[in-house]
Design an enzyme around this catalytic site. Structure first.
Site, PDB file in Angstrom:
ATOM      1  N   CYS A   1       0.835  -1.198   0.000  1.00  0.00           N
ATOM      2  CA  CYS A   1       0.000   0.000   0.000  1.00  0.00           C
ATOM      3  C   CYS A   1       0.878   1.261   0.000  1.00  0.00           C
ATOM      4  O   CYS A   1       1.584   1.517  -0.962  1.00  0.00           O
ATOM      5  CB  CYS A   1      -0.988  -0.033   1.156  1.00  0.00           C
ATOM      6  SG  CYS A   1      -2.390   1.099   0.927  1.00  0.00           S
TER       7      CYS A   1
ATOM      8  N   HIS B   1      -3.571  -5.300   1.023  1.00  0.00           N
ATOM      9  CA  HIS B   1      -3.371  -5.731   2.401  1.00  0.00           C
ATOM     10  C   HIS B   1      -3.895  -7.165   2.545  1.00  0.00           C
ATOM     11  O   HIS B   1      -4.790  -7.595   1.812  1.00  0.00           O
ATOM     12  CB  HIS B   1      -4.156  -4.846   3.367  1.00  0.00           C
ATOM     13  CG  HIS B   1      -3.664  -3.439   3.441  1.00  0.00           C
ATOM     14  ND1 HIS B   1      -2.451  -3.097   3.983  1.00  0.00           N
ATOM     15  CD2 HIS B   1      -4.240  -2.272   3.043  1.00  0.00           C
ATOM     16  CE1 HIS B   1      -2.298  -1.785   3.915  1.00  0.00           C
ATOM     17  NE2 HIS B   1      -3.360  -1.264   3.354  1.00  0.00           N
TER      18      HIS B   1
END
Length: 502
Positions: free
Chosen positions: A341, A425
């Site tokens: 991310c 994630h």
């Protein structure tokens, strides 16, 4: 049954999240249809529900304890800190803007009380019981007027309150007494009693103090939970890896191969969803540590640059600390680096940010052929795909939109040599993919490390939640707890002076 309970705490990190999850798992094993609830959560660890709503990870794990799918109703207000003075406000799973702490507590928070009470009422109309988690301490008298997560929600929904205290810190009796004594008469009427957490030793030595506490407050202690290592569920704001304690203390799970694998996680500012590395720590023979100095990366076989709520700020921090140079050197040497991310964005060539930091054009580390532009709308998805020949599931929470210009595809990101980047994630929780990835890392690092063939991260989570349920079942007064959930706070609880200041 239409029961409810608010689990409050004498302090932050007293064990509210863990106790809430344990009560939820105990109830569901009794055949009760139960759901978790936290009116307002402040956390950089969040999760995406199936309907695309962002909530705190602790509530997602509590939903797993209840064996149900998490929804936005379970955490209607999520605050994601962006610095010392401001947070992004996420309402019913969607961001609605940035606010200063003064602005939020100055009026916005109180206006949300109706919303959170509506969410709680909807859950209570669907489930037999709702176990609510408070935040911080209910005795934060400077915030009581606008409170919507502790006594505000308890008063609004007429919930009995169980106060959890961490005895391992010391001062638990003073904390219990002081918590009650700083509440108004109306708030005190709902505080039913106490639960001691993290006790070490012989409970009989504690009993005289519990008797005196009852004499002073007129309130029952509903249990004494023993200290157990490795029982944290997904953290809110700490730096503890929730499953790492369990694995590191295991003496029956040595490396399957000849070598261990060392993983260093860059402890960047505003680190978010660092729980991504829990799945690595769950592997026998994988040693995970957090690092904030370049020399701590030197002997690492894999360096992870995790997510962050401040990509540009984290990038500046890496440069100031000398970690950026160490990462670039690793890439040039063909040593593994994984960016997730915000960490993925940092590894790219260029960042255009007029949203999060408003820094405009910023050069990334140039380790991946990626350009990132921050969009005002947040991406909140639950993607599935394939990498390294294995199925992968994940979730995305980001404003940065990545354009991959070359390299080898890797999930939604890319790979260049031994530098990997993705917005996903939770991808390492996919067991087959995690093992394949670790084999690649071990080969690149020259380590004779072999992933265990049977490690199931989902099974470890379930085992952990069952251990929490066992703690409640074995060490709490479950009959009294059941009556509290079903019937509310006992009548006639005494008022403890001085009460809340006017």
């Amino acid at each position: 049954m239409n029961g409810g309970l608010l689990v409050a705490g004498t302090t932050s990190d007293a064990g509210k999240s863990v106790v809430t999850a344990g009560i939820c798992r105990w109830l569901v094993r009794q055949g009760v249809k139960v759901a978790p609830f936290k009116a307002q959560n402040m956390s950089l660890n969040s999760f995406v529900t199936r309907e695309g709503a962002e909530i705190g990870r602790a509530q997602a794990m509590q939903a797993q304890a209840c064996r149900i799918e998490p929804t936005a109703l379970m955490n209607p207000v999520l605050l994601k800190p962006g610095g010392e003075q401001s947070s992004q406000v996420v309402l019913l799973g969607k961001p609605v803007g940035e606010m200063s702490a003064r602005g939020y507590h100055g009026g916005r928070q109180q206006r949300l009380l109706g919303t959170v009470l509506d969410c709680l009422a909807e859950l209570r109309g669907t489930y037999d019981a709702v176990i609510c988690e408070g935040a911080g301490s209910p005795a934060e008298i400077n915030l009581r007027r606008t409170d919507i997560v502790n006594m505000g929600i308890a008063r609004g929904a007429r919930l009995p309150v169980l106060v959890v205290g961490d005895i391992d810190r010391g001062g638990v009796f003073a904390s219990f007494f002081g918590t009650v004594a700083l509440l108004s008469r109306e708030d005190q009427e709902l505080v039913a009693g106490f639960l001691v957490n993290k006790f070490r030793g012989d409970v009989s030595l504690l009993e005289p103090g519990l008797d005196m506490l009852h004499g002073l407050t007129g309130r029952h202690t509903y249990g004494v939970l023993p200290f157990r290592h490795g029982l944290g569920i997904d953290e809110e704001d700490g730096l503890r890896v929730s499953l790492r304690g369990t694995v590191r203390e295991s003496t029956v799970a040595p490396p399957v191969g000849e070598d261990v694998l060392r993983v260093a996680v860059c402890a960047i500012p505003l680190m978010s969803n660092f729980t991504d590395v829990d799945a690595l720590a769950a592997e026998p023979g994988v040693v995970v540590r957090f690092a904030d100095r370049p020399e701590e990366l030197a002997d690492a076989d894999l360096v992870v640059v995790p997510g962050t709520r401040g990509t540009v700020r984290a990038l500046e921090w890496l440069r100031e600390r000398g970690l950026a140079q160490a990462l670039v050197r690793r890439a040039a040497e063909g040593r593994p680096v994984l960016g997730i991310c915000g960490g993925f964005q940092i590894l790219g060539e260029h960042i255009e940010d007029e949203v999060e930091s408003r820094a405009g054009a910023v050069d990334g580390l140039g380790m991946l052929p990626v350009r990132v532009r921050f969009a005002r709308e947040k991406t909140l998805t639950r993607p599935s795909g394939e990498a390294l020949g294995e199925r992968v599931d994940g979730y995305e929470i980001h404003h940065g939109v990545a354009t991959v210009e070359s390299g080898e595809p890797f999930l939604d990101g890319c790979r260049a040599g031994q530098t990997w980047g993705t917005h996903w994630h939770g991808s390492l929780e996919s067991d087959g993919f995690r093992r394949a990835f670790l084999r690649e890392v071990a080969a690149a690092a020259g380590r004779r490390f072999v992933p265990a063939p049977d490690t199931s991260f989902a099974a470890l989570r379930e085992e952990q939640l069952d251990r929490l349920g066992d703690l409640i079942e074995q060490h709490a007064d479950t009959d009294a707890l059941w009556r509290l959930i079903e019937s509310g706070a006992p009548q006639g609880l005494p008022f403890i002076p001085p009460g809340a200041p006017a």
